[in-house]
Enzyme design. Structure first.
Site, PDB file in Angstrom:
ATOM      1  CE  LYS A   3      -7.626  -3.717   2.357  1.00 57.19           C
ATOM      2  NZ  LYS A   3      -7.899  -4.606   1.210  1.00 57.19           N
ATOM      3  CG  ASP A  18      -0.362  10.581  -9.053  1.00 53.58           C
ATOM      4  OD1 ASP A  18      -0.940  11.680  -9.181  1.00 53.58           O
ATOM      5  OD2 ASP A  18       0.819  10.468  -8.675  1.00 53.58           O
TER       6      ASP A  18
END
Ligand code: NAD
Length: 360
Positions: free
Chosen positions: A192, A252
């Site tokens: 980020k 996930d």
């Protein structure tokens, strides 16, 4: 050659699926003329029940002396009210810390015959084959300072710290490039960097390490873009490397592309000995029934062969045996289509061992 494998089945279905992975390894050993010595040790709830602690020193000794660790799963409702330091998952976290397992590898591969088990459309998910490498021992989950301040006026303030040293970034970046080299030679480093200074350092270090790997195509992807792209066009990714928190979430997300939890293996690498385990937990809802899918555990054993013992061809053979059995239509309940034949844990293990032996 004889390899020592530390076997930590843990709790719940960990105790049901791990033996199937061991049978597969034994069959590999027989075919390849390699010996495996399996040394069982307690971890998690089973270790708490036996001796009051989730990671007994004897278990750590067995792991340190092994060439690789095959782990099942830990936890369950029985221990949910235990004090923090005596919870089963401290066993796994303790192992990661003690063995300095800083890189977690999680493949998300869509098997052609299971495409319809994915929540995404066939046209989107078909051909997906991603490896997510998550930094596991640094970042927000471990950074200091951390804690909660309580103020006199009744308000409060909580702090976690995202911190990485260039050394921590460099070592996991290297794992990323090495793994990409064994795959499609494309590495997406996720950060980020438009907002976080930690990510700016991440990007700088990954770029520098990348100069040593001119054969691997490196791209930098912002984490929000990556989260979108994973569900819009997952086939654009080959290998992904990212920091702890982003990796926790993205791995996930990538996992559900592949359908069932019962299909997903993982590896944790770093120090001198690697740990291989299914992604799923102890599945208390089906534990003890003999219906759990052992494929995640068996594919974890294949990762053990590939990444700990460098037995690439044998790892390929195990993966092929799994595909053959799925192609023949056999399914455990979690991946069964309507009306197909459903087999239990042991029977699925039998089928895969037989498919493996048939390749010899
Ligand atoms: P889970 O992965 O155990 O189960 C989630 C769902 O997936 C359940 O419906 C379960 O039946 C199904 N499932 C999982 N593995 C399966 C398999 N091999 N075959 C067929 N179905 C399968 O996650 P959960 O329910 O959130 O957690 C249960 C316990 O496991 C908790 O105590 C949790 O802390 C622990 N846990 C441990 C680990 C680990 O040891 N690495 C990881 C996750 C959860």
């Amino acid at each position: 050659m004889t390899y020592r494998i530390a076997v930590l089945p843990g709790d719940g279905i960990g105790q049901e699926v791990t033996p199937e992975a061991l049978r597969v390894l034994a069959a590999v050993g027989k075919g390849a003329g390699v010996g495996f010595e399996f040394e069982q040790a307690l971890v998690g709830g089973a270790a708490i029940d036996a001796g009051g602690t989730p990671l007994p020193p004897a278990t750590l000794d067995v792991c340190r002396a092994a060439h690789a660790i095959l782990f099942g799963a830990v936890g369950g409702p029985r221990w949910d009210d235990a004090p923090h330091e005596q919870r089963p998952e401290r066993g796994l976290l303790g192992l990661r810390k003690e063995l300095d397992l800083y890189a977690n590898l999680r493949p998300a591969k869509c098997f052609p015959m299971l495409v319809d088990a994915s929540p995404l459309k066939r046209s989107v998910v078909e051909g997906t084959d991603i490896m997510v490498i998550r930094e596991l021992t640094g970042g927000l989950y471990f950074g200091e300072p951390r804690g909660v301040e309580r103020f006199a006026d009744g308000g409060s303030r909580a702090i976690n710290t995202m911190a990485y040293t260039s050394r921590e970034i460099e070592r996991v970046a290297r794992v990323g490039f090495e793994v990409a080299r064994k795959r499609g030679r494309r590495l997406a480093s996720v950060d980020k960097a438009n907002v976080l200074v930690v990510s700016q350092l991440w990007r700088e270090v990954v770029t520098r390490v990348g100069r040593e790997y001119p054969d691997v195509a490196l791209e930098h992807v912002l984490v929000d873009n990556c989260a979108m792209a994973l569900v819009r066009r997952p086939t654009q990714f080959d290998t992904i490397v990212t920091e702890n928190t982003f990796g926790d979430i993205l791995s996930d997300e990538a996992a559900i592309l592949a359908g069932s939890m019962g299909m997903l293996p993982s590896a944790s690498l770093g120090g001198t000995v690697g740990l291989f385990e299914p992604v799923h937990g102890t599945a208390p809802d089906i534990a003890g029934k003999g219906v759990a899918n052992p494929i995640a555990a068996i594919l974890s054993a294949a990762m053990l062969l590939r990444y700990a013992l460098n037995m690439t061809e044998d790892a390929d053979r195990v993966e092929r045996a799994v595909v053959r059995v799925l192609e023949s239509g056999h399914r455990t309940a979690d991946i069964a289509g309507p009306g197909g034949p459903v087999v239990g844990t042991r029977e699925m293990g039998d089928l895969i061992v037989r498919a493996l032996e048939a390749q010899a």
